[in-house]
Design a protein around this motif. Sequence first.
Motif, PDB file in Angstrom:
ATOM      1  N   SER A 148      -5.726   6.003  12.835  1.00 62.97           N
ATOM      2  CA  SER A 148      -7.166   6.226  12.769  1.00 62.97           C
ATOM      3  C   SER A 148      -7.902   4.966  12.324  1.00 62.97           C
ATOM      4  O   SER A 148      -8.952   4.626  12.870  1.00 62.97           O
ATOM      5  CB  SER A 148      -7.488   7.365  11.800  1.00 62.97           C
ATOM      6  OG  SER A 148      -6.879   8.542  12.202  1.00 62.97           O
ATOM      7  N   GLU A 149      -7.354   4.288  11.328  1.00 59.62           N
ATOM      8  CA  GLU A 149      -7.971   3.044  10.870  1.00 59.62           C
ATOM      9  C   GLU A 149      -7.931   1.978  11.964  1.00 59.62           C
ATOM     10  O   GLU A 149      -8.899   1.237  12.157  1.00 59.62           O
ATOM     11  CB  GLU A 149      -7.249   2.522   9.626  1.00 59.62           C
ATOM     12  CG  GLU A 149      -7.460   3.371   8.397  1.00 59.62           C
ATOM     13  CD  GLU A 149      -6.577   2.957   7.236  1.00 59.62           C
ATOM     14  OE1 GLU A 149      -7.065   3.006   6.098  1.00 59.62           O
ATOM     15  OE2 GLU A 149      -5.409   2.577   7.471  1.00 59.62           O
ATOM     16  N   GLN A 150      -6.818   1.916  12.689  1.00 56.75           N
ATOM     17  CA  GLN A 150      -6.712   0.945  13.770  1.00 56.75           C
ATOM     18  C   GLN A 150      -7.707   1.247  14.886  1.00 56.75           C
ATOM     19  O   GLN A 150      -8.322   0.331  15.437  1.00 56.75           O
ATOM     20  CB  GLN A 150      -5.287   0.926  14.320  1.00 56.75           C
ATOM     21  CG  GLN A 150      -4.285   0.359  13.335  1.00 56.75           C
ATOM     22  CD  GLN A 150      -2.883   0.350  13.887  1.00 56.75           C
ATOM     23  OE1 GLN A 150      -2.691   0.163  15.082  1.00 56.75           O
ATOM     24  NE2 GLN A 150      -1.903   0.566  13.028  1.00 56.75           N
TER      25      GLN A 150
ATOM     26  N   LYS B 266      -2.041  -0.017   8.216  1.00 57.44           N
ATOM     27  CA  LYS B 266      -3.173   0.834   8.567  1.00 57.44           C
ATOM     28  C   LYS B 266      -2.670   2.031   9.357  1.00 57.44           C
ATOM     29  O   LYS B 266      -1.723   1.923  10.127  1.00 57.44           O
ATOM     30  CB  LYS B 266      -4.183   0.078   9.428  1.00 57.44           C
ATOM     31  CG  LYS B 266      -4.833  -1.083   8.730  1.00 57.44           C
ATOM     32  CD  LYS B 266      -5.777  -1.794   9.656  1.00 57.44           C
ATOM     33  CE  LYS B 266      -6.379  -3.007   8.958  1.00 57.44           C
ATOM     34  NZ  LYS B 266      -7.210  -3.776   9.862  1.00 57.44           N
ATOM     35  N   THR B 267      -3.349   3.158   9.180  1.00 59.08           N
ATOM     36  CA  THR B 267      -3.023   4.322   9.985  1.00 59.08           C
ATOM     37  C   THR B 267      -3.586   4.135  11.392  1.00 59.08           C
ATOM     38  O   THR B 267      -4.381   3.236  11.642  1.00 59.08           O
ATOM     39  CB  THR B 267      -3.604   5.608   9.370  1.00 59.08           C
ATOM     40  OG1 THR B 267      -5.033   5.510   9.389  1.00 59.08           O
ATOM     41  CG2 THR B 267      -3.116   5.840   7.946  1.00 59.08           C
TER      42      THR B 267
ATOM     43  N   TRP C  67       1.746   2.626  10.186  1.00 61.24           N
ATOM     44  CA  TRP C  67       1.307   2.302   8.823  1.00 61.24           C
ATOM     45  C   TRP C  67       2.252   1.302   8.165  1.00 61.24           C
ATOM     46  O   TRP C  67       1.821   0.359   7.507  1.00 61.24           O
ATOM     47  CB  TRP C  67       1.212   3.579   7.989  1.00 61.24           C
ATOM     48  CG  TRP C  67       0.992   3.296   6.550  1.00 61.24           C
ATOM     49  CD1 TRP C  67      -0.180   2.971   5.947  1.00 61.24           C
ATOM     50  CD2 TRP C  67       1.988   3.263   5.528  1.00 61.24           C
ATOM     51  NE1 TRP C  67       0.019   2.752   4.612  1.00 61.24           N
ATOM     52  CE2 TRP C  67       1.352   2.930   4.338  1.00 61.24           C
ATOM     53  CE3 TRP C  67       3.356   3.503   5.520  1.00 61.24           C
ATOM     54  CZ2 TRP C  67       2.034   2.819   3.139  1.00 61.24           C
ATOM     55  CZ3 TRP C  67       4.041   3.390   4.333  1.00 61.24           C
ATOM     56  CH2 TRP C  67       3.374   3.044   3.156  1.00 61.24           C
TER      57      TRP C  67
ATOM     58  N   GLY D 257     -10.575   2.812  14.506  1.00 59.01           N
ATOM     59  CA  GLY D 257     -11.884   2.457  13.960  1.00 59.01           C
ATOM     60  C   GLY D 257     -12.148   0.963  14.034  1.00 59.01           C
ATOM     61  O   GLY D 257     -13.245   0.528  14.397  1.00 59.01           O
ATOM     62  N   ASN D 258     -11.136   0.164  13.701  1.00 54.82           N
ATOM     63  CA  ASN D 258     -11.285  -1.301  13.804  1.00 54.82           C
ATOM     64  C   ASN D 258     -11.504  -1.720  15.249  1.00 54.82           C
ATOM     65  O   ASN D 258     -12.311  -2.609  15.526  1.00 54.82           O
ATOM     66  CB  ASN D 258     -10.050  -2.007  13.247  1.00 54.82           C
ATOM     67  CG  ASN D 258      -9.994  -1.950  11.742  1.00 54.82           C
ATOM     68  OD1 ASN D 258     -10.989  -1.664  11.085  1.00 54.82           O
ATOM     69  ND2 ASN D 258      -8.824  -2.194  11.189  1.00 54.82           N
TER      70      ASN D 258
ATOM     71  N   LYS E 177       0.840  -1.186   0.000  1.00 59.25           N
ATOM     72  CA  LYS E 177       0.000   0.000   0.000  1.00 59.25           C
ATOM     73  C   LYS E 177       0.879   1.241   0.000  1.00 59.25           C
ATOM     74  O   LYS E 177       1.907   1.267   0.639  1.00 59.25           O
ATOM     75  CB  LYS E 177      -0.886   0.041   1.249  1.00 59.25           C
ATOM     76  CG  LYS E 177      -2.123  -0.798   1.138  1.00 59.25           C
ATOM     77  CD  LYS E 177      -2.933  -0.797   2.411  1.00 59.25           C
ATOM     78  CE  LYS E 177      -3.400   0.570   2.817  1.00 59.25           C
ATOM     79  NZ  LYS E 177      -4.277   0.537   3.988  1.00 59.25           N
TER      80      LYS E 177
END
Length: 98
Positions: free
Chosen positions: A61-63, A58-59, A53, A65-66, A4
């Motif tokens: 923020s993504e972590q 994953k950033t 990342w 959110g998960n 990515k």
Amino acid sequence: MEDKKLKLSGDILTFTAAFILLVVAFVAAGLYWWAIFWVSAALLLGFIEYLAWKYSGKTLSEQLGNTMRERPAIGWFLWGLIACGFIALLLHFIALAK
């Protein structure tokens, strides 16, 4: 892990511009130590974000959110910690103003 690329989004540009404005305001007000502090904090957090990342894909923020979806109790606890940090910072600023 797939290859990515970290993308430069409009949100990142907006946040960066607002942050630069904050640092310039501190310098204009003669608060050089605050400007140095915020630049140092941004560099450190940016490095941590990059490492997160790089190793997870994953950033942060993504972590988060998960975590909110998979383990809501832990997610809300983390949000509580973030809120307590902002409240402590706000109370610190209020105390300095007096």
